[in-house]
Design a protein around this motif. Structure first.
Motif, PDB file in Angstrom:
ATOM      1  N   ALA A 110      33.702  35.000  29.784  1.00 62.82           N
ATOM      2  CA  ALA A 110      33.234  35.701  30.657  1.00 62.82           C
ATOM      3  C   ALA A 110      31.726  35.615  31.124  1.00 62.82           C
ATOM      4  N   ALA A 111      30.714  35.593  29.976  1.00 65.37           N
ATOM      5  CA  ALA A 111      29.396  35.427  30.219  1.00 65.37           C
ATOM      6  C   ALA A 111      29.226  33.996  31.110  1.00 65.37           C
ATOM      7  N   THR A 112      30.016  32.895  30.803  1.00 66.47           N
ATOM      8  CA  THR A 112      29.817  31.735  31.359  1.00 66.47           C
ATOM      9  C   THR A 112      29.963  32.040  32.855  1.00 66.47           C
ATOM     10  N   VAL A 113      31.231  32.585  33.255  1.00 66.06           N
ATOM     11  CA  VAL A 113      31.706  32.767  34.696  1.00 66.06           C
ATOM     12  C   VAL A 113      30.437  33.701  35.370  1.00 66.06           C
ATOM     13  N   LEU A 114      30.276  34.548  34.810  1.00 69.70           N
ATOM     14  CA  LEU A 114      29.163  35.635  35.418  1.00 69.70           C
ATOM     15  C   LEU A 114      27.818  35.197  35.695  1.00 69.70           C
ATOM     16  N   ALA A 115      27.660  34.008  34.622  1.00 77.10           N
ATOM     17  CA  ALA A 115      26.218  33.510  34.573  1.00 77.10           C
ATOM     18  C   ALA A 115      26.127  32.394  35.821  1.00 77.10           C
ATOM     19  N   THR A 116      27.201  31.768  36.352  1.00 78.78           N
ATOM     20  CA  THR A 116      27.131  30.729  37.379  1.00 78.78           C
ATOM     21  C   THR A 116      27.352  31.001  38.722  1.00 78.78           C
ATOM     22  N   GLY A 117      27.432  32.257  38.994  1.00 80.74           N
ATOM     23  CA  GLY A 117      27.402  32.642  40.500  1.00 80.74           C
ATOM     24  C   GLY A 117      28.659  33.460  40.708  1.00 80.74           C
ATOM     25  N   THR A 118      29.729  33.490  39.918  1.00 85.50           N
ATOM     26  CA  THR A 118      30.622  34.557  40.165  1.00 85.50           C
ATOM     27  C   THR A 118      30.365  36.218  39.801  1.00 85.50           C
ATOM     28  N   ARG A 119      30.421  37.058  40.503  1.00 86.17           N
ATOM     29  CA  ARG A 119      30.031  38.345  40.038  1.00 86.17           C
ATOM     30  C   ARG A 119      30.746  39.578  40.882  1.00 86.17           C
ATOM     31  N   VAL A 120      30.544  40.530  40.317  1.00 86.54           N
ATOM     32  CA  VAL A 120      31.061  41.780  41.119  1.00 86.54           C
ATOM     33  C   VAL A 120      30.329  42.114  42.309  1.00 86.54           C
ATOM     34  N   GLU A 121      30.919  41.584  43.591  1.00 93.83           N
ATOM     35  CA  GLU A 121      30.086  41.819  44.667  1.00 93.83           C
ATOM     36  C   GLU A 121      29.673  43.172  45.220  1.00 93.83           C
ATOM     37  N   ILE A 122      30.855  43.923  44.990  1.00 92.18           N
ATOM     38  CA  ILE A 122      30.730  45.353  45.531  1.00 92.18           C
ATOM     39  C   ILE A 122      29.939  46.181  44.868  1.00 92.18           C
ATOM     40  N   VAL A 123      29.285  45.955  43.777  1.00 90.13           N
ATOM     41  CA  VAL A 123      28.214  46.592  43.077  1.00 90.13           C
ATOM     42  C   VAL A 123      26.728  45.915  43.350  1.00 90.13           C
ATOM     43  N   SER A 124      25.752  46.721  43.559  1.00 90.02           N
ATOM     44  CA  SER A 124      24.605  46.024  43.829  1.00 90.02           C
ATOM     45  C   SER A 124      23.849  46.152  42.662  1.00 90.02           C
ATOM     46  N   SER A 125      23.930  47.119  41.848  1.00 92.32           N
ATOM     47  CA  SER A 125      23.077  46.941  40.550  1.00 92.32           C
ATOM     48  C   SER A 125      23.795  45.851  39.386  1.00 92.32           C
ATOM     49  N   PRO A 126      22.829  44.931  39.134  1.00 97.17           N
ATOM     50  CA  PRO A 126      23.130  44.030  38.127  1.00 97.17           C
ATOM     51  C   PRO A 126      23.544  44.935  36.715  1.00 97.17           C
TER      52      PRO A 126
END
Length: 594
Positions: free
Chosen positions: A109-125
C-alpha cells in the motif's frame, strides 16, 4: 491497439497454469486438507502464479509495444503487486503469521501510494493517505477471504476488472487503468477454466499468491479510476464501491460474525456469503453464478450512471442499490443465524421496511433542503445535495442496522426503539457530514444548518413510521369489531415487565398501567407504561383505568398485601388472575402423561 496487446496475458496465464499443474511444483504447492475450508481435499496452489504471469506479460507487452509508456505510477503498481505475490507464495509454501502478511500488505500500500496513485477525492494528504492504506489493505484481505469456493473470487474479479476497463474507456482516462484492468482480466480468464468446473472439483486453487494480487490490483484500479474533488459526481464517488460491493459485503458480514463469536477474523470458516447460499439449497455453481449476477448488475448500474451523466438519475439509482444491498445482507445474515431461510413473507416485509426507510431518509433530506433554501437553490447547492444524499443514505442504513432497527417487527415498536432510531439518525448524520467534509472540502453557499434540520425531520419520520404500523394494527382490529382487552399489571418487577412485553406482542391486548408499592417507581414509566398506583390505592387505579383483567405478578407476596387487590377486583367484578414464573420444574413433571 492498447487492449488487444494486453490480452496476451490470457494464453500466458493458461499455459503457465497447465505447465505447473503437470510439474513437480504442483506437488510442492499442494494445499493440505483443512476442515475449516469448504473443500477438504488437497489441491495445487499454482493458480496465483498463472494469474500473476498473465498480469505481468499483458502489462509489459503493452509497454514494450509502445501504446503504454512506463511511468513511476506504473512501476509502483507493479512493485506492490509483486511484493504481495511473493509474500503470498511464501504463505502458500509455509504459512506466514498474520503480522507478516499485514506487514507485506502495508508495504504494498505504501509503495503504490508513494508513486502517484492516491485518493483523489480527498484534498488533505493527512486524510487521503490513511484512507488509501485502509482501502488497499481492506480490499486485499477482502479477496483473500472471498477465495472460499471454486471459481468465486476469480469470477467476481473478472467482472470487476471488466467494469473498471469499460469505465476507463468511456471516460477516456489514462491508458494505465485500461491496460492494467484488461491484463488482470486476461490473467484471470486463463486461470478460471482450471478452477471453475461445474460438477467437478477444481484442478487448481489460486492461493494467497493469487488472491492478494487480485485484491491489491483491484483496489489500485479503484484509486486510479477516481477523480479530483472539482469533478466529483455521485457516480464517480460510488463507482469503486458498486463495482466491488459483493466482496465488501462478504468481508463485512464475515468480520462482524467472527468478532461477535470471539473467533479470529483471519481464521478460515464456512460462514461466507457463498456458504450461506449453499445452506439455502443452492448448488455451489449456482451460488457463484448468483453472486456474479449481483456483482454484474451493480457494475452495470455504475456504468449507466457515468454514461447518462445525469446526477438525479444517479442519485435515485444509488439509493435503490443501497436499499437492495441492505436487504441482501440482512437475508444472508439471517441464513447464518437460523441455518435455514425464513418464510418469504418475512423477507418481503423486510424489503418493504428497507424501501420505506430509504424513501423517508430521502424525503427528509429533501424537505430539510427545501425548508432551508426556500426552493431549488443555486447550482452549487443542488450539486452538493445530490452528492450528499447517497452518502447520507448509506451511513443511515449502516447505523439503523448497527442499532438493531431491522431486528424487530414494527408493529411491536416501543419507546426503546424510538431512542435507538433517534441515536441512529444522529450518528449517521455526523458520519455523513464528516465524509462529505473530507471528500468535498468547503461547501460554499450550502448551509450546514440543512443537516440539523434533517436530523429533526428524519428522526420524527422514522420513529413515526415504526409506531404507525402498531397504530394501524390496533385500528384495524377495532374496525373489524375485535374488542381490545385492557390489562392492569400488579407488580413492576421482572415478571411484570416480561408480561408487559409479551402482551404488547399479542393482538387485542392493551396494558393500561402498573401497580407497585416501590416509592421510587410511583408516577414513573417502565418500558413506556406508567405506574399509576400502589397496592393500598388499588381502588383508585381500577376506577381510573377501567381494566378488563388484573394480572398479579407477585403471587409470593404476603397475603395481607394481596387480599385488598382481590377484594377490590371482586367488588368491581373485574377478572383477577395470578401469574407465576416457574423456571425450575422437572422435565419429567411436564412430559410425563397424567
Amino acid at each position: 491497439m492498447t487492449t488487444p496487446i494486453a490480452l496476451v496475458g490470457f494464453p500466458a496465464a493458461a499455459i503457465a497454469v497447465w505447465s505447473l499443474l503437470h510439474s513437480p511444483v504442483a506437488r510442492r504447492l499442494g494445499s493440505a486438507p483443512d476442515a475449516t475450508r469448504w473443500r477438504a481435499s488437497a489441491t495445487p496452489l499454482v493458480g496465483g502464479i498463472g494469474i500473476y504471469t498473465g498480469l505481468a506479460i499483458g502489462l509489459w507487452a503493452t509497454v514494450a509495444a509502445g501504446p503504454l509508456t512506463y511511468t513511476t505510477q506504473l512501476g509502483g503498481l507493479f512493485a506492490g503487486a509483486s511484493l504481495l505475490f511473493l509474500a503470498g507464495l511464501i504463505d502458500d509454501l509455509r504459512s506466514l503469521p498474520p503480522a507478516a502478511k499485514l506487514a507485506a500488505q502495508l508495504g504494498a500500500a505504501a509503495t503504490v501510494l508513494a508513486t502517484g496513485t492516491r485518493v483523489e477525492i480527498v484534498s488533505s494528504p493527512w486524510i487521503a493517505i490513511p484512507l488509501g492504506v485502509v482501502w488497499v489493505v481492506g480490499m486485499t484481505n477482502a479477496f483473500n477471504l472471498l477465495d472460499n469456493m471454486d471459481g468465486l473470487a476469480g469470477s467476481l474479479a473478472v467482472i470487476a476488472a471488466a467494469f473498471f476497463a469499460c469505465d476507463a474507456w468511456l471516460q477516456h482516462e489514462p491508458r494505465l487503468v485500461l491496460v492494467l484492468a484488461v491484463a488482470l482480466a486476461a490473467g484471470l480468464l486463463g486461470f478460471l477454466p482450471f478452477n471453475l468446473r461445474p460438477g467437478k472439483r477444481a484442478l487448481v486453487w489460486m492461493g494467497d499468491s493469487g488472491s492478494q494480487v487480485i485484491g491489491f490490483t483491484l483496489a489500485s484500479l479503484g484509486l486510479a479510476s477516481s477523480y479530483t474533488v472539482a469533478s466529483s459526481t455521485v457516480a464517480t464517488l460510488v463507482l469503486p464501491m458498486l463495482v466491488l460491493a459483493v466482496p465488501i459485503l462478504d468481508t463485512t458480514l464475515v468480520t462482524v460474525v467472527r468478532l461477535l463469536e470471539g473467533r479470529p477474523v483471519s481464521q478460515g470458516g464456512r460462514d461466507h456469503s457463498s456458504h450461506r447460499l449453499v445452506s439455502l439449497g443452492v448448488s455451489e455453481t449456482g451460488a457463484v453464478v448468483l453472486l456474479a449476477l449481483v456483482s454484474t448488475a451493480l457494475g452495470a448500474t455504475s456504468l449507466a450512471y457515468e454514461a447518462f451523466g445525469n446526477g438525479r438519475v444517479a442519485t435515485i439509482g444509488v439509493l435503490v442499490s443501497f436499499a437492495l444491498l441492505v436487504q441482501f445482507g440482512s437475508f444472508l445474515a439471517d441464513l447464518g443465524r437460523q441455518g435455514a431461510p425464513r418464510r418469504s413473507l418475512i423477507y418481503t416485509r423486510r424489503l418493504a421496511e428497507v424501501v420505506v426507510d430509504g424513501a423517508l431518509v430521502s424525503a427528509s433530506f429533501l424537505a430539510a433542503y427545501l425548508l432551508r433554501f426556500n426552493g431549488v437553490g443555486t447550482p452549487n447547492q443542488r450539486h452538493y445535495f445530490l452528492l450528499t444524499l447517497p452518502v447520507l443514505l448509506l451511513s443511515r442504513y449502516i447505523a439503523l442496522l448497527a442499532f438493531g432497527m431491522y431486528a424487530g417487527v414494527w408493529r411491536y415498536a416501543s419507546a426503546r426503539d424510538a431512542l435507538r432510531a433517534s441515536a441512529a439518525v444522529v450518528v449517521s448524520e455526523v458520519a455523513a457530514v464528516g465524509v462529505i467534509a473530507i471528500t468535498q472540502g468547503p461547501p460554499g453557499d450550502f448551509s450546514r444548518s440543512v443537516f440539523v434540520i434533517d436530523v429533526l425531520v428524519c428522526t420524527v419520520a422514522i420513529v413515526a413510521a415504526r409506531f404507525a404500523e402498531r397504530a394501524i394494527v390496533l385500528l384495524v382490529e377495532i374496525a373489524r369489531g375485535h374488542r381490545v382487552r385492557r390489562v392492569l399489571i400488579v407488580g413492576a418487577g421482572r415478571t411484570g415487565r416480561s408480561l408487559l412485553r409479551e402482551l404488547r406482542e399479542t393482538p387485542g391486548e392493551r396494558v393500561v398501567g402498573f401497580v407497585d408499592d416501590a416509592p421510587g417507581l410511583r408516577g414513573r414509566r417502565i418500558n413506556g407504561t406508567k405506574v399509576i398506583a400502589s397496592l393500598a390505592t388499588i381502588d383508585r387505579a381500577l376506577e381510573r383505568s377501567h381494566p378488563d383483567v388484573v394480572f398479579v405478578t407477585i403471587p409470593n407476596a404476603p397475603h395481607e398485601r394481596l387480599h385488598p387487590v382481590v377484594t377490590a377486583c371482586a367488588r368491581r367484578e373485574t377478572d383477577c388472575r395470578f401469574v407465576r414464573r416457574d423456571v425450575d420444574l422437572d422435565p419429567h413433571v411436564i412430559l410425563t402423561p397424567s
